[in-house]
Design a protein around this motif. Structure first.
Motif, PDB file in Angstrom:
ATOM      1  N   ALA A 190      13.959   2.373  12.725  1.00  0.00           N
ATOM      2  CA  ALA A 190      15.124   1.507  12.565  1.00  0.00           C
ATOM      3  C   ALA A 190      14.715   0.257  11.805  1.00  0.00           C
ATOM      4  O   ALA A 190      13.762  -0.430  12.185  1.00  0.00           O
ATOM      5  CB  ALA A 190      15.698   1.129  13.925  1.00  0.00           C
ATOM      6  N   LEU A 191      15.412  -0.024  10.712  1.00  0.00           N
ATOM      7  CA  LEU A 191      15.171  -1.243   9.937  1.00  0.00           C
ATOM      8  C   LEU A 191      15.932  -2.384  10.599  1.00  0.00           C
ATOM      9  O   LEU A 191      17.160  -2.387  10.628  1.00  0.00           O
ATOM     10  CB  LEU A 191      15.642  -1.045   8.496  1.00  0.00           C
ATOM     11  N   ILE A 192      15.196  -3.356  11.127  1.00  0.00           N
ATOM     12  CA  ILE A 192      15.860  -4.441  11.858  1.00  0.00           C
ATOM     13  C   ILE A 192      16.041  -5.693  11.003  1.00  0.00           C
ATOM     14  O   ILE A 192      16.896  -6.516  11.285  1.00  0.00           O
ATOM     15  CB  ILE A 192      15.084  -4.789  13.146  1.00  0.00           C
ATOM     16  N   GLN A 193      15.238  -5.835   9.947  1.00  0.00           N
ATOM     17  CA  GLN A 193      15.375  -7.027   9.101  1.00  0.00           C
ATOM     18  C   GLN A 193      14.644  -6.807   7.774  1.00  0.00           C
ATOM     19  O   GLN A 193      13.622  -6.103   7.721  1.00  0.00           O
ATOM     20  CB  GLN A 193      14.787  -8.256   9.802  1.00  0.00           C
ATOM     21  N   TRP A 199      13.069   3.272   0.032  1.00  0.00           N
ATOM     22  CA  TRP A 199      12.336   2.940   1.248  1.00  0.00           C
ATOM     23  C   TRP A 199      13.221   3.085   2.473  1.00  0.00           C
ATOM     24  O   TRP A 199      12.782   3.606   3.513  1.00  0.00           O
ATOM     25  CB  TRP A 199      11.772   1.526   1.161  1.00  0.00           C
ATOM     26  N   LYS A 200      14.457   2.643   2.373  1.00  0.00           N
ATOM     27  CA  LYS A 200      15.362   2.751   3.524  1.00  0.00           C
ATOM     28  C   LYS A 200      15.615   4.205   3.896  1.00  0.00           C
ATOM     29  O   LYS A 200      15.713   4.555   5.081  1.00  0.00           O
ATOM     30  CB  LYS A 200      16.680   2.030   3.214  1.00  0.00           C
ATOM     31  N   GLU A 201      15.685   5.073   2.898  1.00  0.00           N
ATOM     32  CA  GLU A 201      15.863   6.498   3.162  1.00  0.00           C
ATOM     33  C   GLU A 201      14.628   7.081   3.844  1.00  0.00           C
ATOM     34  O   GLU A 201      14.737   7.867   4.790  1.00  0.00           O
ATOM     35  CB  GLU A 201      16.149   7.238   1.850  1.00  0.00           C
ATOM     36  N   VAL A 202      13.444   6.683   3.368  1.00  0.00           N
ATOM     37  CA  VAL A 202      12.196   7.156   3.975  1.00  0.00           C
ATOM     38  C   VAL A 202      12.105   6.689   5.426  1.00  0.00           C
ATOM     39  O   VAL A 202      11.751   7.465   6.323  1.00  0.00           O
ATOM     40  CB  VAL A 202      10.975   6.662   3.164  1.00  0.00           C
ATOM     41  N   PHE A 203      12.421   5.419   5.666  1.00  0.00           N
ATOM     42  CA  PHE A 203      12.357   4.888   7.030  1.00  0.00           C
ATOM     43  C   PHE A 203      13.333   5.641   7.944  1.00  0.00           C
ATOM     44  O   PHE A 203      12.987   6.005   9.074  1.00  0.00           O
ATOM     45  CB  PHE A 203      12.690   3.393   7.042  1.00  0.00           C
ATOM     46  N   ARG A 204      14.537   5.868   7.452  1.00  0.00           N
ATOM     47  CA  ARG A 204      15.557   6.562   8.250  1.00  0.00           C
ATOM     48  C   ARG A 204      15.108   7.991   8.573  1.00  0.00           C
ATOM     49  O   ARG A 204      15.241   8.456   9.717  1.00  0.00           O
ATOM     50  CB  ARG A 204      16.886   6.574   7.499  1.00  0.00           C
ATOM     51  N   ASN A 205      14.560   8.683   7.566  1.00  0.00           N
ATOM     52  CA  ASN A 205      14.109  10.056   7.777  1.00  0.00           C
ATOM     53  C   ASN A 205      12.877  10.124   8.679  1.00  0.00           C
ATOM     54  O   ASN A 205      12.558  11.189   9.227  1.00  0.00           O
ATOM     55  CB  ASN A 205      13.805  10.723   6.438  1.00  0.00           C
ATOM     56  N   ALA A 251       0.803  -1.224   0.000  1.00  0.00           N
ATOM     57  CA  ALA A 251       0.000   0.000   0.000  1.00  0.00           C
ATOM     58  C   ALA A 251       0.835   1.273   0.000  1.00  0.00           C
ATOM     59  O   ALA A 251       0.448   2.270  -0.608  1.00  0.00           O
ATOM     60  CB  ALA A 251      -0.928   0.009   1.216  1.00  0.00           C
ATOM     61  N   ALA A 252       1.978   1.279   0.674  1.00  0.00           N
ATOM     62  CA  ALA A 252       2.728   2.520   0.898  1.00  0.00           C
ATOM     63  C   ALA A 252       3.193   3.173  -0.399  1.00  0.00           C
ATOM     64  O   ALA A 252       3.366   4.398  -0.451  1.00  0.00           O
ATOM     65  CB  ALA A 252       3.919   2.262   1.812  1.00  0.00           C
ATOM     66  N   LYS A 286       7.772  11.737  -1.578  1.00  0.00           N
ATOM     67  CA  LYS A 286       8.678  11.227  -0.536  1.00  0.00           C
ATOM     68  C   LYS A 286       8.407  11.878   0.809  1.00  0.00           C
ATOM     69  O   LYS A 286       8.376  11.199   1.847  1.00  0.00           O
ATOM     70  CB  LYS A 286      10.135  11.447  -0.946  1.00  0.00           C
ATOM     71  N   GLN A 287       8.233  13.203   0.847  1.00  0.00           N
ATOM     72  CA  GLN A 287       8.012  13.879   2.111  1.00  0.00           C
ATOM     73  C   GLN A 287       6.694  13.439   2.740  1.00  0.00           C
ATOM     74  O   GLN A 287       6.596  13.299   3.965  1.00  0.00           O
ATOM     75  CB  GLN A 287       8.017  15.397   1.921  1.00  0.00           C
ATOM     76  N   GLU A 288       5.693  13.182   1.909  1.00  0.00           N
ATOM     77  CA  GLU A 288       4.420  12.681   2.433  1.00  0.00           C
ATOM     78  C   GLU A 288       4.597  11.287   3.026  1.00  0.00           C
ATOM     79  O   GLU A 288       3.986  10.952   4.045  1.00  0.00           O
ATOM     80  CB  GLU A 288       3.363  12.652   1.324  1.00  0.00           C
ATOM     81  N   GLN A 289       5.447  10.481   2.393  1.00  0.00           N
ATOM     82  CA  GLN A 289       5.746   9.161   2.950  1.00  0.00           C
ATOM     83  C   GLN A 289       6.399   9.288   4.320  1.00  0.00           C
ATOM     84  O   GLN A 289       6.068   8.554   5.259  1.00  0.00           O
ATOM     85  CB  GLN A 289       6.678   8.389   2.002  1.00  0.00           C
TER      86      GLN A 289
END
Length: 249
Positions: free
Chosen positions: A232-235, A222-228, A167-168, A174-177
């Motif tokens: 924390a991406l654990i797996q 996605w990793k950049e969005v999660f970090r911002n 869905a995401a 990106k900023q909305e994400q």
């Protein structure tokens, strides 16, 4: 609440049902190319036949891949969640983008938990005709709340685990994400988790969906969005070579 079992070929038939205009276009192109090569035979007819073969192969490959992903794989069995620790009585959140095929499955898997379903579909922002057709074909899960990606309306530290399954990517900005995931983070309890499932913009999806893969985002994005978002991406896991599962906390 019991969910009816997924039907044979349900996934690939939904692809055709909600995106039939693409297959009509492919048929029209094939018919036009074939007509031209028959009515106007010349030394370049091989180009027309090559294009016809290419369209048929590309269409067939995308449908075969969709059948593998949505009907044959373990995507909807949810057994890839078996390692995720969900305690009895947990409060689960499931967010979709107009088509919810997982709330019944999650409730079935975690029967001892409470489940809050949410839908961020906005016809002004999400203009894909396939989503509109899907919404007309499937009734929402009972109790589904309509939300905005910038205002999900949840209390702080009220959720044990949030699922955002296929869905995401419908949030294109990106900023909305980032704003969206920041709100999910705020709603999580201190030991809460987020599970995000997405196709990837990569060579595997390009080979089977051609330019359709550009509707997805790369793992790097996605990793950049999660970090911002302060997550924390654990797996990261794969469900087939075409789909990634991101486990966040």
């Amino acid at each position: 609440m019991e969910r009816a079992l997924r039907k044979t070929f349900q996934g690939v038939l939904n692809i055709i049902r909600f995106n039939w205009h693409f297959y009509v276009l492919a048929f029209v192109l094939i018919a036009c190319l074939f007509t031209i090569t028959v009515l106007f035979p010349n030394q370049f007819n091989w180009i027309g036949y090559l294009l016809i073969i290419g369209i048929i192969l590309a269409t067939t490959l995308s449908l075969v891949a969709s059948y593998y992903i949505y009907d044959l794989s373990n995507l909807y069995s949810l057994n890839w969640l078996d390692d995720l620790e969900i305690k009895s009585g947990s409060h689960l959140l499931n967010i979709n983008a107009g088509l919810d095929e997982t709330s019944y499955l999650l409730k079935q898997k975690y029967a001892a938990c409470s489940l809050t379903p949410m839908d961020f579909y906005n016809s002004a922002k999400h203009t894909e005709i396939s989503i509109e057709r899907a919404r007309k074909a499937y009734t929402p899960y009972p109790g589904t709340s309509l939300i905005e990606t910038t205002d999900i309306g949840l209390s702080l530290k009220s959720i044990d685990c949030t699922f955002v399954i296929l869905a995401a990517h419908e949030i294109r900005d990106k900023q909305e994400q980032v704003v969206f995931f920041k709100q999910i983070k705020q709603a999580l309890k201190d030991d809460g988790k987020i599970v995000v499932v997405e196709h990837s913009r990569d060579i595997y999806n390009f080979l089977v969906y051609n330019f359709g893969c550009f509707h997805f985002f790369s793992p790097r994005r996605w990793k950049e969005v999660f970090r911002n978002s302060g997550l924390a991406l654990i797996q990261t896991k794969k469900i087939t070579p075409f789909i990634n599962v991101y486990y966040l906390t």
